[in-house]
Design a protein around this motif. Structure first.
Motif, mmCIF file in Angstrom:
data_model
loop_
_atom_site.group_PDB
_atom_site.id
_atom_site.type_symbol
_atom_site.label_atom_id
_atom_site.label_comp_id
_atom_site.label_asym_id
_atom_site.label_seq_id
_atom_site.Cartn_x
_atom_site.Cartn_y
_atom_site.Cartn_z
ATOM 1 N N VAL A 1 56.971 29.363 -13.906
ATOM 2 C CA VAL A 1 57.344 30.854 -13.608
ATOM 3 C C VAL A 1 57.235 31.714 -14.690
ATOM 4 O O VAL A 1 57.654 31.696 -15.926
ATOM 5 N N ALA A 2 56.308 32.943 -14.487
ATOM 6 C CA ALA A 2 56.210 33.914 -15.617
ATOM 7 C C ALA A 2 57.345 35.169 -15.287
ATOM 8 O O ALA A 2 57.175 35.921 -14.505
ATOM 9 N N ASP A 3 58.513 34.891 -16.215
ATOM 10 C CA ASP A 3 59.496 35.750 -16.056
ATOM 11 C C ASP A 3 59.587 37.080 -16.741
ATOM 12 O O ASP A 3 59.694 36.953 -17.929
ATOM 13 N N PHE A 4 59.326 38.158 -16.183
ATOM 14 C CA PHE A 4 59.270 39.335 -17.115
ATOM 15 C C PHE A 4 60.633 40.125 -17.290
ATOM 16 O O PHE A 4 60.840 41.137 -17.815
ATOM 17 N N GLY A 5 61.667 39.503 -16.587
ATOM 18 C CA GLY A 5 63.149 39.758 -16.882
ATOM 19 C C GLY A 5 63.331 41.221 -16.425
ATOM 20 O O GLY A 5 62.743 41.420 -15.156
ATOM 21 N N ASP A 6 64.588 41.792 -16.687
ATOM 22 C CA ASP A 6 65.020 43.183 -16.120
ATOM 23 C C ASP A 6 64.128 44.193 -16.747
ATOM 24 O O ASP A 6 63.888 44.452 -17.690
ATOM 25 N N ILE A 7 63.841 45.071 -15.782
ATOM 26 C CA ILE A 7 62.979 46.294 -16.261
ATOM 27 C C ILE A 7 63.596 47.581 -15.752
ATOM 28 O O ILE A 7 63.808 47.472 -14.585
ATOM 29 N N ARG A 8 63.911 48.587 -16.490
ATOM 30 C CA ARG A 8 64.400 49.456 -16.232
ATOM 31 C C ARG A 8 63.748 50.664 -15.652
ATOM 32 O O ARG A 8 62.394 50.976 -16.272
ATOM 33 N N SER A 9 63.989 51.165 -14.342
ATOM 34 C CA SER A 9 63.059 52.000 -13.770
ATOM 35 C C SER A 9 62.609 53.253 -14.649
ATOM 36 O O SER A 9 61.494 53.834 -14.604
ATOM 37 N N ASN A 10 63.359 53.745 -15.427
ATOM 38 C CA ASN A 10 63.247 55.096 -16.421
ATOM 39 C C ASN A 10 62.297 54.557 -17.503
ATOM 40 O O ASN A 10 62.032 55.498 -18.213
#
Length: 213
Positions: A49-58
């Protein structure tokens, strides 16, 4: 099944050949195959699993792609004995990549392509020696000159293997153990073409096949 079908066809042709007033006919049967040495096991760290975590749209670009990562995973290939092999990638997301020849990240609920991803290998060692990447795009008929992977992409329309010598075009060498770093980068499409009214999960999914040569 192919051998059975062919032999059945030959038997029928033989019966016809001995029918009254028929001329004798014959045909040759060629049986081919390949006996391979040991099998290989492939493993990725973190359960693959390559997890990029939470990404804020702004934090995303509106008119150009936003690069995420890289996320690194350890990849190992362990074989029962020395084997010539190469790897090929399969994109399991269908036609979802925002950029051609990359891997897809799925679609939004509004059927918009979320982005794309690249998958490559770097820092490769084969049997405790440096591994140099070589690729083929014609089923192994010819191979590119082997180079240091920095990283070298795992292609969807070709194969990548590793030689123990730099600058050769003889293809991958037979190796028993390979280890390297799998680098994954994600590219989010411009947000002015995406509908982000709630959570939009990345849905990338790829298979790495080991092809025996």
């Amino acid at each position: 099944m192919k051998l059975t079908t062919t032999l059945l066809g030959l038997a029928m042709a033989s019966a016809a050949a001995f029918a009254p007033h028929a001329s004798a006919q014959s045909t040759d049967l060629i049986i081919t195959g390949k006996i391979l040495p040991g099998a290989c096991n492939v493993a990725l760290s973190n359960g693959g699993v390559a997890d990029f975590g939470d990404i804020r749209s702004n934090s995303l670009e509106t008119d150009t792609s936003t690069v995420l990562g890289p996320v690194d995973l350890t990849m190992t290939v362990t074989c029962d004995s020395a084997v010539r092999f190469a790897m090929q990638g399969v994109d399991n997301t269908g036609d979802t990549s925002f950029v051609a020849n990359r891997y897809g990240l799925g679609r939004t609920d509004n059927d918009e392509k979320i982005g794309s991803a690249t998958i490559g290998l770097k820092g490769v060692s084969v049997d405790s020696a440096s591994g140099f990447a070589t690729t083929s795009y014609n089923q192994g008929e010819t191979w590119s000159e082997s180079v240091t992977p920095n990283p070298s992409p795992i292609p969807r329309d070709g194969m990548i293997g590793f030689a123990t010598t730099q600058g050769v075009t003889t293809g991958p060498d037979a190796v028993k153990d390979m280890q390297g770093t799998l680098e994954v980068k994600a590219y989010i499409a411009p947000t002015d073409g995406l509908t982000i009214t709630g959570e939009v999960p990345l849905k990338g999914n790829a298979t790495i096949n080991v092809m025996y040569l």
